[in-house]
Design an enzyme around this catalytic site. Sequence first.
Site, mmCIF file in Angstrom:
data_model
loop_
_atom_site.group_PDB
_atom_site.id
_atom_site.type_symbol
_atom_site.label_atom_id
_atom_site.label_comp_id
_atom_site.label_asym_id
_atom_site.label_seq_id
_atom_site.Cartn_x
_atom_site.Cartn_y
_atom_site.Cartn_z
ATOM 1 N NE ARG A 171 59.290 81.916 15.984
ATOM 2 C CZ ARG A 171 59.919 82.194 14.850
ATOM 3 N NH1 ARG A 171 59.332 82.968 13.950
ATOM 4 N NH2 ARG A 171 61.104 81.680 14.601
ATOM 5 C CG ASP A 186 61.379 81.456 2.080
ATOM 6 O OD1 ASP A 186 61.190 80.574 2.940
ATOM 7 O OD2 ASP A 186 61.503 82.661 2.370
ATOM 8 C CE1 TYR A 209 62.877 76.306 10.227
ATOM 9 C CE2 TYR A 209 63.571 76.543 7.943
ATOM 10 C CZ TYR A 209 62.983 77.068 9.083
ATOM 11 O OH TYR A 209 62.507 78.355 9.070
#
Length: 446
Positions: A90, A166, A244
């Site tokens: 990541r 979530d 997001y």
Amino acid sequence: MKLVILGGGGFRVPLVYGALLGDHAEGRVTEVVLHDLDAGRLGAIARVLAEQADGVPDAPSVTATTDLDEALRGADFVFSAIRVGGLEGRAADERVALAEGVLGQETVGAGGIAYGLRTVPVAVDIARRVKELAPDAWVINFTNPAGLVTEAMSRHVGDRVIGICDSPVGLGRRVARVLGGNPDEAFIDYVGLNHLGWLRGLRIAGRDELPRLLADPELLGSFEEGRLFGTDWLRSLGAIPNEYLHYYYFNRETVRAYQEAEQTRGAFLHDQQGGFYAQMARAAVPALKTWDDTRAEREATYMAENREASGAGERADEDLESGGYEKVALALMRAIARDERATLILNVRNGTTLSALDADAVIEVPCSVDANGAHPLSVSPLPGHATGLVCAVKAVEREVLAAADSGSLATAVKAFALHPLVDSVTVARRLAEGYRGVHPGLAYLR
């Protein structure tokens, strides 16, 4: 019932087990099998779970294994939360993208594409193993990029894979609280793709209360998304975007904040969780307390760069509560195992729900769940600007799937180049080569 957790050495597994501990009804999960490739991480999480279960009657048994086939045999549910490449991967996703001046977030933009390219082949192999060893099992996917990975797995196990997240639930709960409603009783009108959706309404006692929120600037600015996006933009949209979408609507500001940060999110979590697992190697360390302290710091720093870019400040205490993906997973398993109807926001195949997308496209919408799985509810069409973004990102996902299936480097470059947050084919080529250089798992691209 037997629940297998893939990625069982992952940091958030205790959230899932904690939810299971509160379920004492008939048909509950009685056996949990943790699977991970890292035996050390498995042992650390097993210690946390043992302390969680201490004194709890009828706590589900816990076993751990590094053998995938052994874990899957006889499974009723398979919870997939793997991280291919770990947090080092990541951090590399973020670093390569930022060097090119584009976003490297793990599910959005270049970073999400890189993560998908190395995750899809592994997820597809898991789906094939599930189909062979546990054909009646339901797969609950939390592996990111969740919508993309769920769609890849659905090509092998059909509608028996359901993706969860979530973020939409957390957004709906925050809006319901601001409006004075009970978050557990409100209906959230939400639609889009994973990490690319909009809350278009919130019904309390049958009445849509979102117009009241949008008409009140003070109320609108009193919760996290209001501070993050700004009240004027939310009123222009006439909806509340998933957090997001900040990466799309305020891309320049967010990329700059990421570039100026001392550490990217991936690098921070790599160091933080590395410290946790190192501590857990010492037998005298209290497992549950150490995990809980680490989790609190993790939640408090979530999307810190976006809040810095927007001037939203520190997270308020009431915003620290997530949607609870472990609660969504438990509610989903209950509804299927007990045929208890529930309405949940899930990632499922589109069918005829959104006319702009084909039937096999995985979308994120409210679903009715029963013993036969999850069924998307009818939703009103998205406005043009949202439809355009959804179709563009879904096209990118399809190129990622095609690249993973064919091993074509040219198709991977096309995926990068078509993404709305990558502004140059030249940059797309450099991204593809850069990621191949740092991720051994992308050596299959030729």
